[in-house]
Design an enzyme around this catalytic site. Sequence first.
Site, PDB file in Angstrom:
ATOM      1  N   SER A 154       0.943  -1.379   0.118  1.00 53.25           N
ATOM      2  CA  SER A 154       0.062  -0.205  -0.170  1.00 53.25           C
ATOM      3  C   SER A 154       0.844   1.320   0.033  1.00 53.25           C
ATOM      4  CB  SER A 154      -0.686  -0.239   1.264  1.00 53.25           C
ATOM      5  OG  SER A 154      -1.312   1.136   1.455  1.00 53.25           O
TER       6      SER A 154
ATOM      7  N   TYR B 161      -1.793  -0.708  11.176  1.00 54.96           N
ATOM      8  CA  TYR B 161      -2.202  -1.271   9.799  1.00 54.96           C
ATOM      9  C   TYR B 161      -1.027  -1.048   8.942  1.00 54.96           C
ATOM     10  CZ  TYR B 161      -3.689  -1.444   4.965  1.00 54.96           C
ATOM     11  OH  TYR B 161      -3.583  -1.683   3.447  1.00 54.96           O
TER      12      TYR B 161
ATOM     13  N   LYS C 101       2.022  -3.564   6.853  1.00 53.89           N
ATOM     14  CA  LYS C 101       2.290  -3.689   5.531  1.00 53.89           C
ATOM     15  C   LYS C 101       3.910  -3.438   5.368  1.00 53.89           C
ATOM     16  CE  LYS C 101      -1.476  -4.361   3.570  1.00 53.89           C
ATOM     17  NZ  LYS C 101      -1.827  -5.549   3.123  1.00 53.89           N
TER      18      LYS C 101
HETATM   19  P1  NAD Z   1     -11.072  -6.702   1.389  1.00 59.37           P
HETATM   20  O1  NAD Z   1     -11.055  -6.643   2.937  1.00 59.37           O
HETATM   21  O2  NAD Z   1     -12.194  -6.537   0.486  1.00 59.37           O
HETATM   22  O3  NAD Z   1     -10.339  -8.105   1.148  1.00 59.37           O
HETATM   23  C1  NAD Z   1      -9.431  -8.776   2.017  1.00 59.37           C
HETATM   24  C2  NAD Z   1      -9.924 -10.435   2.038  1.00 59.37           C
HETATM   25  O4  NAD Z   1      -9.012 -10.906   2.833  1.00 59.37           O
HETATM   26  C3  NAD Z   1     -11.173 -10.319   2.415  1.00 59.37           C
HETATM   27  O5  NAD Z   1     -12.105 -11.227   1.535  1.00 59.37           O
HETATM   28  C4  NAD Z   1     -11.117 -11.267   3.788  1.00 59.37           C
HETATM   29  O6  NAD Z   1     -12.307 -11.755   4.205  1.00 59.37           O
HETATM   30  C5  NAD Z   1      -9.881 -11.817   3.701  1.00 59.37           C
HETATM   31  N1  NAD Z   1      -9.246 -12.166   4.889  1.00 59.37           N
HETATM   32  C6  NAD Z   1      -8.822 -11.294   5.888  1.00 59.37           C
HETATM   33  N2  NAD Z   1      -7.746 -11.973   6.497  1.00 59.37           N
HETATM   34  C7  NAD Z   1      -7.634 -13.154   6.123  1.00 59.37           C
HETATM   35  C8  NAD Z   1      -7.116 -14.426   6.733  1.00 59.37           C
HETATM   36  N3  NAD Z   1      -6.648 -14.358   8.032  1.00 59.37           N
HETATM   37  N4  NAD Z   1      -7.446 -15.720   6.144  1.00 59.37           N
HETATM   38  C9  NAD Z   1      -8.102 -15.649   4.696  1.00 59.37           C
HETATM   39  N5  NAD Z   1      -8.787 -14.528   4.525  1.00 59.37           N
HETATM   40  C10 NAD Z   1      -8.587 -13.354   4.882  1.00 59.37           C
HETATM   41  O7  NAD Z   1      -9.721  -5.769   1.041  1.00 59.37           O
HETATM   42  P2  NAD Z   1      -9.239  -5.379  -0.361  1.00 59.37           P
HETATM   43  O8  NAD Z   1      -9.878  -3.871  -0.423  1.00 59.37           O
HETATM   44  O9  NAD Z   1      -9.715  -6.258  -1.301  1.00 59.37           O
HETATM   45  O10 NAD Z   1      -7.566  -5.304   0.039  1.00 59.37           O
HETATM   46  C11 NAD Z   1      -6.987  -6.315  -0.457  1.00 59.37           C
HETATM   47  C12 NAD Z   1      -5.371  -6.238  -0.081  1.00 59.37           C
HETATM   48  O11 NAD Z   1      -5.285  -5.107  -0.516  1.00 59.37           O
HETATM   49  C13 NAD Z   1      -5.385  -6.038   1.476  1.00 59.37           C
HETATM   50  O12 NAD Z   1      -4.272  -6.829   2.066  1.00 59.37           O
HETATM   51  C14 NAD Z   1      -5.295  -4.566   1.677  1.00 59.37           C
HETATM   52  O13 NAD Z   1      -4.765  -4.160   2.998  1.00 59.37           O
HETATM   53  C15 NAD Z   1      -4.515  -4.291   0.509  1.00 59.37           C
HETATM   54  N6  NAD Z   1      -4.772  -2.602   0.037  1.00 59.37           N
HETATM   55  C16 NAD Z   1      -6.159  -2.276   0.111  1.00 59.37           C
HETATM   56  C17 NAD Z   1      -6.275  -0.982  -0.332  1.00 59.37           C
HETATM   57  C18 NAD Z   1      -7.676  -0.315  -0.213  1.00 59.37           C
HETATM   58  O14 NAD Z   1      -7.930   0.881   0.044  1.00 59.37           O
HETATM   59  N7  NAD Z   1      -8.705  -1.224  -0.603  1.00 59.37           N
HETATM   60  C19 NAD Z   1      -5.263  -0.045  -0.535  1.00 59.37           C
HETATM   61  C20 NAD Z   1      -3.933  -0.432  -0.408  1.00 59.37           C
HETATM   62  C21 NAD Z   1      -3.481  -1.885   0.041  1.00 59.37           C
HETATM   63  C1  WQD Z   2      -9.080   9.881   1.204  1.00 56.53           C
HETATM   64  C2  WQD Z   2      -9.538  11.426   1.137  1.00 56.53           C
HETATM   65  C3  WQD Z   2      -9.741  12.143   3.742  1.00 56.53           C
HETATM   66  C4  WQD Z   2     -13.750  10.019   3.856  1.00 56.53           C
HETATM   67  C5  WQD Z   2      -6.815   4.814   3.232  1.00 56.53           C
HETATM   68  C6  WQD Z   2      -5.687   4.202   3.980  1.00 56.53           C
HETATM   69  C7  WQD Z   2      -4.682   3.658   3.141  1.00 56.53           C
HETATM   70  C8  WQD Z   2      -5.151   2.822   1.894  1.00 56.53           C
HETATM   71  C9  WQD Z   2      -6.333   3.784   1.145  1.00 56.53           C
HETATM   72  C10 WQD Z   2      -5.188   0.628   2.453  1.00 56.53           C
HETATM   73  C11 WQD Z   2      -8.714  12.005   2.287  1.00 56.53           C
HETATM   74  C12 WQD Z   2     -11.148  12.233   2.692  1.00 56.53           C
HETATM   75  C13 WQD Z   2     -12.519  10.632   3.512  1.00 56.53           C
HETATM   76  C14 WQD Z   2     -14.634  10.897   4.710  1.00 56.53           C
HETATM   77  C15 WQD Z   2     -13.237  12.648   3.816  1.00 56.53           C
HETATM   78  N1  WQD Z   2      -5.760   1.617   2.432  1.00 56.53           N
HETATM   79  N2  WQD Z   2     -12.224  11.912   3.316  1.00 56.53           N
HETATM   80  N3  WQD Z   2     -14.325  12.222   4.005  1.00 56.53           N
HETATM   81  O1  WQD Z   2      -6.714   7.974   3.862  1.00 56.53           O
HETATM   82  O2  WQD Z   2      -6.256   8.220   1.618  1.00 56.53           O
HETATM   83  O3  WQD Z   2      -6.348   5.980   2.652  1.00 56.53           O
HETATM   84  O4  WQD Z   2      -7.266   4.144   2.197  1.00 56.53           O
HETATM   85  O5  WQD Z   2      -3.925   0.484   2.360  1.00 56.53           O
HETATM   86  O6  WQD Z   2      -3.749   3.022   3.910  1.00 56.53           O
HETATM   87  O7  WQD Z   2      -5.108   5.195   4.884  1.00 56.53           O
HETATM   88  O8  WQD Z   2      -8.282   7.155   1.754  1.00 56.53           O
HETATM   89  O9  WQD Z   2     -10.685   7.195   1.246  1.00 56.53           O
HETATM   90  O10 WQD Z   2     -10.058   7.400   3.508  1.00 56.53           O
HETATM   91  O11 WQD Z   2      -9.784   9.184   2.161  1.00 56.53           O
HETATM   92  O12 WQD Z   2     -13.077  14.021   3.607  1.00 56.53           O
HETATM   93  O13 WQD Z   2     -15.623  10.651   5.122  1.00 56.53           O
HETATM   94  O14 WQD Z   2     -11.001  11.626   1.752  1.00 56.53           O
HETATM   95  O15 WQD Z   2      -9.578  13.108   4.478  1.00 56.53           O
HETATM   96  O16 WQD Z   2      -8.364  13.090   2.122  1.00 56.53           O
HETATM   97  P1  WQD Z   2      -6.648   7.429   2.577  1.00 56.53           P
HETATM   98  P2  WQD Z   2      -9.616   7.582   2.297  1.00 56.53           P
END
Ligand code: NAD
Ligand code: WQD
Length: 340
Positions: A125, A149, A153
């Site tokens: 991430s 979190y 990562k």
């Molecule tokens: P999500 O929660 O929709 O998907 C994660 C999946 O992993 C879920 O289906 C959950 O049930 C499963 N899971 C969690 N712990 C588990 C375990 N111990 N064993 C088996 N399954 C498990 O999230 P997502 O948005 O699809 O994210 C996928 C990956 O990408 C995550 O690792 C997340 O940290 C990373 N990521 C997400 C974002 C985002 O904003 N969505 C941004 C950057 C990184």
């Molecule tokens: C985006 C922008 C908020 C909600 C997070 C995690 C990051 C990654 C992605 C996993 C910011 C603003 C948000 C609301 C708002 N996840 N906001 N009102 O914070 O960039 O990243 O998700 O790895 O680790 O930290 O994403 O979508 O929460 O916010 O004004 O109700 O929207 O302040 O500027 P963020 P976000």
Amino acid sequence: MTYILLTGGAGYIGSHTALALLRAGYQVISFDNYSNSSTTALQRVAQLANSNIITLSGDIRDEAALSAVFRQYQISAVVHFAGLKAVGESTEMPLHYYDNNVAGTVTLCRVMREFKVKKLVFSSSATVYGDAKTVPIDETAPRSATNPYGQSKLMIEHILEDLVKAEPDWGITLLRYFNPVGADSSGQIGEDPNGIPNNLMPFISQVAVGKRDKLSIFGDDYPTPDGTGVRDYIHVVDLAAGHLKALQYLESQQGIEAINLGTGTGYSVLDMVKAFSSVNKVAVPYQIAPRRPGDIASCYARPDKALKLLGWQAEKTLEDMVRDSWRWQRQNPNGYGNSN
Ligand code: NAD
Ligand code: WQD
């Protein structure tokens, strides 16, 4: 027959990647404990792809269960999505996050090594860049974390780097996603957060569909063009395509590379709200609220390395992102729980 194993394959990004892989002709297994997802997502993926996906229920911390999967199926590579991702929750439940994300990844790698499967794409991430000093952010920027979190990562990145140092025959790609949004254009699969969404796009969608009164914009006094936070929103279908490219890249590569998956363009919170309203012709009432603790002003990628190494770049526009998010929300006002 060989398979690609997706841990967390039923989740938001996993389900879109499963669809892209099936459409590209791969055999796919999802291994998910459904702690944040539903089996419906993968049933719909199979329908959309007109193909089968093996869906297994299990936890990546369960070494015996994982070993059984590797024993039964010939797996060529793993895409590791499984993890918990709510920043706020992680500060309240750090041990749970470290156990699930970090210990889970160590267990997965141990089993992979035992079965001599050494190709891994990891869901990292942009959070590992902490509060970056300059934007756009490239992969050499210093790393830091401000919550458990993000720390999980970062720890996993370090663990995988150490693993490759010790055993150079691994091929690992750390994909650093920026802010995933959008949904498949069918409107059949999408992001289905539990409870009140933490992230901007699902919150906007739920306001637009009438589930929430108004959006709170967290701060309008950041040093950005309109004062609201700037992020690199990336369409989940583009993100899914990036995983396909990463798997193809790993077929001929060893070692470890961190690669940003972002568009390279930053949009503000107000940009997102305005685009959502005007493209979808729907009102999104909002109010300005105090800054959210831990938020940064501006974060967007330099995506050049992905183009150079993977031949990948984002293709979807802001319009695609808000239109597809809305289609998913409108067609599934209650997510997978109670779909229309
Ligand atoms: P999500 O929660 O929709 O998907 C994660 C999946 O992993 C879920 O289906 C959950 O049930 C499963 N899971 C969690 N712990 C588990 C375990 N111990 N064993 C088996 N399954 C498990 O999230 P997502 O948005 O699809 O994210 C996928 C990956 O990408 C995550 O690792 C997340 O940290 C990373 N990521 C997400 C974002 C985002 O904003 N969505 C941004 C950057 C990184
Ligand atoms: C985006 C922008 C908020 C909600 C997070 C995690 C990051 C990654 C992605 C996993 C910011 C603003 C948000 C609301 C708002 N996840 N906001 N009102 O914070 O960039 O990243 O998700 O790895 O680790 O930290 O994403 O979508 O929460 O916010 O004004 O109700 O929207 O302040 O500027 P963020 P976000």
